[in-house]
Structures are given as C-alpha cells and as structure tokens.
Design a protein around this motif. Structure first.
Motif, short mmCIF file in Angstrom:
data_model
loop_
_atom_site.label_atom_id
_atom_site.label_comp_id
_atom_site.label_asym_id
_atom_site.label_seq_id
_atom_site.Cartn_x
_atom_site.Cartn_y
_atom_site.Cartn_z
N PHE A 64 1.24 -1.58 -0.38
CA PHE A 64 0.30 -0.19 -0.65
C PHE A 64 0.68 1.78 0.20
O PHE A 64 -0.31 2.38 0.61
CB PHE A 64 -0.68 -0.49 1.43
N HIS A 65 1.85 0.93 -0.52
CA HIS A 65 3.08 2.34 0.71
C HIS A 65 3.19 3.63 -0.88
O HIS A 65 2.65 2.76 -2.28
CB HIS A 65 4.76 1.84 0.14
N TRP A 66 2.56 4.81 -0.98
CA TRP A 66 2.22 5.67 -1.83
C TRP A 66 0.97 5.31 -2.43
O TRP A 66 0.71 5.89 -3.89
CB TRP A 66 3.95 5.75 -3.02
N ARG A 87 -10.33 9.57 0.01
CA ARG A 87 -9.12 9.45 0.91
C ARG A 87 -8.68 8.69 0.79
O ARG A 87 -7.57 8.24 1.31
CB ARG A 87 -9.06 9.89 2.04
N ASP A 88 -8.43 8.02 0.07
CA ASP A 88 -7.50 6.92 -0.79
C ASP A 88 -7.26 5.47 0.41
O ASP A 88 -5.95 5.06 0.90
CB ASP A 88 -6.47 7.25 -1.44
N VAL A 89 -8.42 5.33 1.39
CA VAL A 89 -8.72 3.93 2.54
C VAL A 89 -8.91 3.30 2.22
O VAL A 89 -9.79 2.53 1.07
CB VAL A 89 -9.53 4.74 3.46
N VAL A 90 -7.47 1.79 2.77
CA VAL A 90 -8.51 0.92 3.17
C VAL A 90 -8.59 -0.07 4.33
O VAL A 90 -7.10 0.27 4.80
CB VAL A 90 -7.14 -0.42 2.14
N ASP A 149 -0.09 6.48 6.89
CA ASP A 149 -0.49 7.80 5.74
C ASP A 149 0.27 6.82 4.44
O ASP A 149 0.80 5.23 5.06
CB ASP A 149 0.80 8.84 6.94
N LYS A 150 0.50 7.59 3.56
CA LYS A 150 1.36 6.45 2.04
C LYS A 150 2.00 6.11 2.36
O LYS A 150 2.85 5.46 1.53
CB LYS A 150 0.68 7.49 1.69
N ASP A 151 2.68 6.81 3.16
CA ASP A 151 4.15 7.28 3.00
C ASP A 151 4.26 5.69 3.91
O ASP A 151 5.88 5.71 4.27
CB ASP A 151 5.59 8.47 2.89
N ALA A 179 -9.20 13.16 11.57
CA ALA A 179 -7.61 12.86 11.60
C ALA A 179 -6.39 12.77 10.79
O ALA A 179 -5.14 13.07 10.20
CB ALA A 179 -7.35 11.62 12.54
N ILE A 180 -6.91 11.84 9.04
CA ILE A 180 -6.32 12.13 7.42
C ILE A 180 -6.40 13.05 7.01
O ILE A 180 -5.47 13.39 6.51
CB ILE A 180 -7.39 10.76 7.40
N ASP A 181 -6.79 13.97 7.59
CA ASP A 181 -6.62 15.50 6.76
C ASP A 181 -6.19 16.02 7.31
O ASP A 181 -4.66 16.69 6.94
CB ASP A 181 -8.34 16.21 6.46
N LYS A 182 -5.73 16.18 8.43
CA LYS A 182 -3.99 16.10 9.17
C LYS A 182 -3.05 15.65 8.96
O LYS A 182 -1.68 16.54 9.69
CB LYS A 182 -4.79 16.34 10.85
N PHE A 183 -3.19 15.31 8.43
CA PHE A 183 -1.43 14.14 7.73
C PHE A 183 -0.93 14.81 6.89
O PHE A 183 -1.74 15.49 5.94
CB PHE A 183 -1.33 12.59 7.34
N PRO A 184 0.18 14.99 7.33
CA PRO A 184 0.78 15.90 5.27
C PRO A 184 1.04 15.60 4.28
O PRO A 184 0.23 16.74 3.72
CB PRO A 184 2.72 16.19 6.02
N ILE A 185 0.91 14.04 4.12
CA ILE A 185 0.56 13.66 2.40
C ILE A 185 -0.64 13.95 1.99
O ILE A 185 -1.24 14.30 1.27
CB ILE A 185 0.69 12.74 2.30
N ALA A 186 -1.53 14.22 3.19
CA ALA A 186 -3.27 14.12 2.42
C ALA A 186 -3.09 16.15 2.83
O ALA A 186 -3.77 16.25 1.56
CB ALA A 186 -4.36 14.11 3.71
N ARG A 187 -2.89 16.65 3.16
CA ARG A 187 -2.97 17.87 3.61
C ARG A 187 -2.29 18.94 1.84
O ARG A 187 -3.03 19.55 0.86
CB ARG A 187 -1.92 18.89 4.20
N GLN A 188 -1.46 17.64 1.09
CA GLN A 188 -0.56 18.18 0.01
C GLN A 188 -1.47 17.50 -1.48
O GLN A 188 -1.85 18.68 -1.99
CB GLN A 188 1.00 17.57 0.65
N GLU A 189 -1.76 16.89 -0.61
CA GLU A 189 -3.08 16.08 -1.91
C GLU A 189 -3.94 17.18 -2.10
O GLU A 189 -4.65 17.41 -3.16
CB GLU A 189 -3.40 14.56 -1.29
#
Length: 145
Positions: free
Chosen positions: A38-40, A74-77, A105-107, A126-136
């Motif tokens: 699931f990485h990235w 949010r690309d959750v599995v 997170d994706k990383d 919580a996901i919306d606060k992840f750095p990668i999610a914010r960047q997306e």
C-alpha cells in the motif's frame, strides 16, 4: 402506473449493487497482505481484535460501513485482522493487544493508534491533518496565489 414504478425500481438496483461493490473493495482481511503493498498507493486503516466477535471490533466495522464514500475519497483501505494465531505481517509489525485501531499514511508511517472505535468523521478529520493528505488537497484545490 405500477409498471412505471417497477421500471424505476429496476433502474436503481444496479446503482445499489455498484455502491455495495465499491464498499467491498476497501474492506480487506490481513491474510497475506503486507504494508509495502500500500506504500504511496493507499492509506491503511487497520482494525485489530483477538476475535471477530469482539464488541469493539463489531462496533468499529459498523461505524466504518456507515460512510465508506468519505474513506474512498481519502484513498483509505480498511484491513481487518482478527486472528492472532495467523501472525499477519501487520500483526507482526504493530503487535496489537486486543482491539486496536491503527492509521497509516501513504508513506507507511504509523500516524495514530487508538484503543477504542472511532467513527468515520473522526478518522477523516485525523487523515485530513496528515502532511501527505494536506499536500494532496492543495494539489486538488489550489488557491489563487
């Protein structure tokens, strides 16, 4: 008149089946899955329990199934693991005791661990606060700067 109602009803059956299929695609059992798959690509939300009859596990799954669309956005599995004896790759990595909710997170970084069920709203906040999610989100909805 009843013929028209029947035809309309038949039009909605495929939509319900598609929605159910979409929901099923995000719910997986740990089995032979590994975090690296699931990485990235996806954000794994892991739900651990020592048995599928655990009340916290049952409640968590009920909460997650209430609004799968917000998770899909949010690309959750959602990966479930209710068999401690199977020693899945996720169970070896996180070593849960009893019920546990783990978000990654994706990383591949573990961002949150919770001992109690959370609803989709809490998880997505919580996901919306992840750095990668914010960047997306910034890439999806760029400001006029």
């Amino acid at each position: 008149m009843t013929l028209i109602c029947r035809l309309l009803l038949l039009c909605f059956i495929p939509l319900a089946a598609m929605a159910e299929a979409m929901e099923q695609d995000i719910f997986l059992e740990a089995g032979d899955l590994t975090p690296e798959e699931f990485h990235w690509v996806k954000r794994p939300v892991l739900v651990f329990a020592d048995t599928p009859a655990d009340p916290s596990f049952l409640r968590q799954m009920e909460l997650l199934r209430e609004n799968p669309g917000a998770l899909i956005e949010r690309d959750v599995v959602v990966i479930t693991d209710t068999d401690p004896a199977a020693l899945s790759a996720f169970r070896r990595k996180f070593r849960p005791r009893g019920f546990s909710l783990v978000m990654m997170d994706k990383d591949g970084i573990t961002t949150l661990r919770k001992p109690l069920p959370w609803d989709v709203r809490e998880i997505t906040r919580a996901i919306d606060k992840f750095p990668i999610a914010r960047q997306e989100m910034q890439e999806r909805f760029p400001s006029g700067r």
